[in-house]
Design an enzyme around this catalytic site. Structure first.
Site, PDB file in Angstrom:
ATOM      1  N   HIS A  56       0.733  -1.211   0.041  1.00 33.36           N
ATOM      2  CA  HIS A  56      -0.165   0.004   0.232  1.00 33.36           C
ATOM      3  C   HIS A  56       0.784   1.397   0.027  1.00 33.36           C
ATOM      4  O   HIS A  56       2.052   1.260   0.155  1.00 33.36           O
ATOM      5  CB  HIS A  56      -0.952   0.080   1.325  1.00 33.36           C
ATOM      6  CG  HIS A  56      -0.252  -0.035   2.598  1.00 33.36           C
ATOM      7  ND1 HIS A  56      -0.245  -1.141   3.408  1.00 33.36           N
ATOM      8  CD2 HIS A  56       0.422   0.949   3.327  1.00 33.36           C
ATOM      9  CE1 HIS A  56       0.618  -1.065   4.259  1.00 33.36           C
ATOM     10  NE2 HIS A  56       0.916   0.338   4.250  1.00 33.36           N
TER      11      HIS A  56
HETATM   12  C1  T46 Z   1       3.020   0.718   6.594  1.00 33.33           C
HETATM   13  C2  T46 Z   1       3.692  -0.609   7.011  1.00 33.33           C
HETATM   14  C3  T46 Z   1       5.263  -0.505   6.874  1.00 33.33           C
HETATM   15  C4  T46 Z   1      -4.155  -0.107  13.294  1.00 33.33           C
HETATM   16  O1  T46 Z   1      -5.111  -0.372  13.952  1.00 33.33           O
HETATM   17  N1  T46 Z   1      -3.170   0.774  13.959  1.00 33.33           N
HETATM   18  C5  T46 Z   1      -1.989   1.212  13.330  1.00 33.33           C
HETATM   19  O2  T46 Z   1      -1.547   1.999  13.714  1.00 33.33           O
HETATM   20  C6  T46 Z   1      -1.603   0.221  12.125  1.00 33.33           C
HETATM   21  C7  T46 Z   1      -0.370   0.500  11.484  1.00 33.33           C
HETATM   22  C8  T46 Z   1      -2.394  -0.794  11.896  1.00 33.33           C
HETATM   23  N2  T46 Z   1      -3.623  -1.044  12.486  1.00 33.33           N
HETATM   24  C9  T46 Z   1      -4.319  -2.264  11.932  1.00 33.33           C
HETATM   25  C10 T46 Z   1      -5.000  -2.181  10.624  1.00 33.33           C
HETATM   26  C11 T46 Z   1      -5.063  -3.557  10.276  1.00 33.33           C
HETATM   27  O3  T46 Z   1      -6.191  -4.124  10.646  1.00 33.33           O
HETATM   28  O4  T46 Z   1      -3.547  -3.407  11.988  1.00 33.33           O
HETATM   29  C12 T46 Z   1      -3.965  -4.004  10.877  1.00 33.33           C
HETATM   30  C13 T46 Z   1      -2.933  -4.427  10.097  1.00 33.33           C
HETATM   31  O5  T46 Z   1      -2.198  -3.472   9.398  1.00 33.33           O
HETATM   32  P1  T46 Z   1      -1.793  -3.205   7.992  1.00 33.33           P
HETATM   33  O6  T46 Z   1      -2.416  -4.341   7.238  1.00 33.33           O
HETATM   34  O7  T46 Z   1      -1.970  -2.122   7.429  1.00 33.33           O
HETATM   35  O8  T46 Z   1      -0.111  -3.652   8.200  1.00 33.33           O
HETATM   36  P2  T46 Z   1       1.042  -3.745   7.468  1.00 33.33           P
HETATM   37  O9  T46 Z   1       2.203  -4.670   8.190  1.00 33.33           O
HETATM   38  O10 T46 Z   1       0.759  -4.300   5.789  1.00 33.33           O
HETATM   39  O11 T46 Z   1       1.246  -2.169   7.119  1.00 33.33           O
HETATM   40  C14 T46 Z   1       1.967  -1.508   8.143  1.00 33.33           C
HETATM   41  C15 T46 Z   1       1.336  -0.205   8.274  1.00 33.33           C
HETATM   42  O12 T46 Z   1      -0.415  -0.239   8.373  1.00 33.33           O
HETATM   43  C16 T46 Z   1       1.760   0.697   7.046  1.00 33.33           C
HETATM   44  O13 T46 Z   1       1.326   1.928   7.454  1.00 33.33           O
HETATM   45  O14 T46 Z   1       3.774   1.523   6.061  1.00 33.33           O
HETATM   46  O15 T46 Z   1       3.246  -1.451   8.179  1.00 33.33           O
END
Ligand code: T46
Length: 141
Positions: A56
């Protein structure tokens, strides 16, 4: 917001307060060592072998990604160019400007990705569809 490219993103090397007997300590501090103020910290861990994270982009968010433990690769994509960075030292961080598609992969066993972010969590700041990301970047030229 400026239309940044992957060459606006770079590894920042932080000081190490070294002690021969007791290990190292690294400080990341608002207003001195970082180009933005930190409003949120999160970390990613227990990543199963072969898994990747990210896929993303963010419209406004600036981040610093640190391999607090172990190693992994971050690939940034500005819609025209890609750059990959190996993160494998806790005293280094990858400064990621807004508008970068990112993929985190090749996590070593026990790796911990610590992320310092310029904003609190905002779902609307994410672009999770790659074609939408390309349109977003192209419309900003
Ligand atoms: C990025 C990469 C390096 C939250 O509720 N609060 C938060 O601050 C974050 C970061 C995530 N979440 C929830 C949203 C999703 O349900 O945690 C779950 C996993 O998030 P995501 O699929 O976005 O995780 P990654 O590891 O793919 O991405 C994250 C960050 O979202 C993103 O900003 O740059 O790590």
């Amino acid at each position: 917001m400026e239309n940044y490219n992957v060459f606006d993103c770079s590894i920042i090397e932080f000081d190490r307060h070294h002690s021969d007997r007791k290990g190292n300590l690294t400080v990341v501090e608002n207003g001195t060592t970082l180009p933005f103020d930190v409003k949120r910290v999160y970390y990613i861990y227990d990543i199963p072998g072969g898994e990747s994270r990210g896929a993303h982009a963010h419209k406004e968010l600036e981040q610093l990604i640190v391999a607090a433990s172990g190693s992994f690769t971050v690939t940034l994509d500005d819609g025209k160019c890609k750059r990959s960075f190996l993160l494998n030292h806790p005293y280094q961080g990858l400064y990621v400007k807004p508008g970068m598609w990112r993929d985190l992969a090749d996590f070593s066993s026990g790796a911990v990705a610590m992320v310092l972010a310029s904003e609190v969590y905002q779902k609307e700041d994410y672009i999770r569809d790659y074609n939408e990301f390309l349109n977003y970047k192209n419309n900003r030229i």
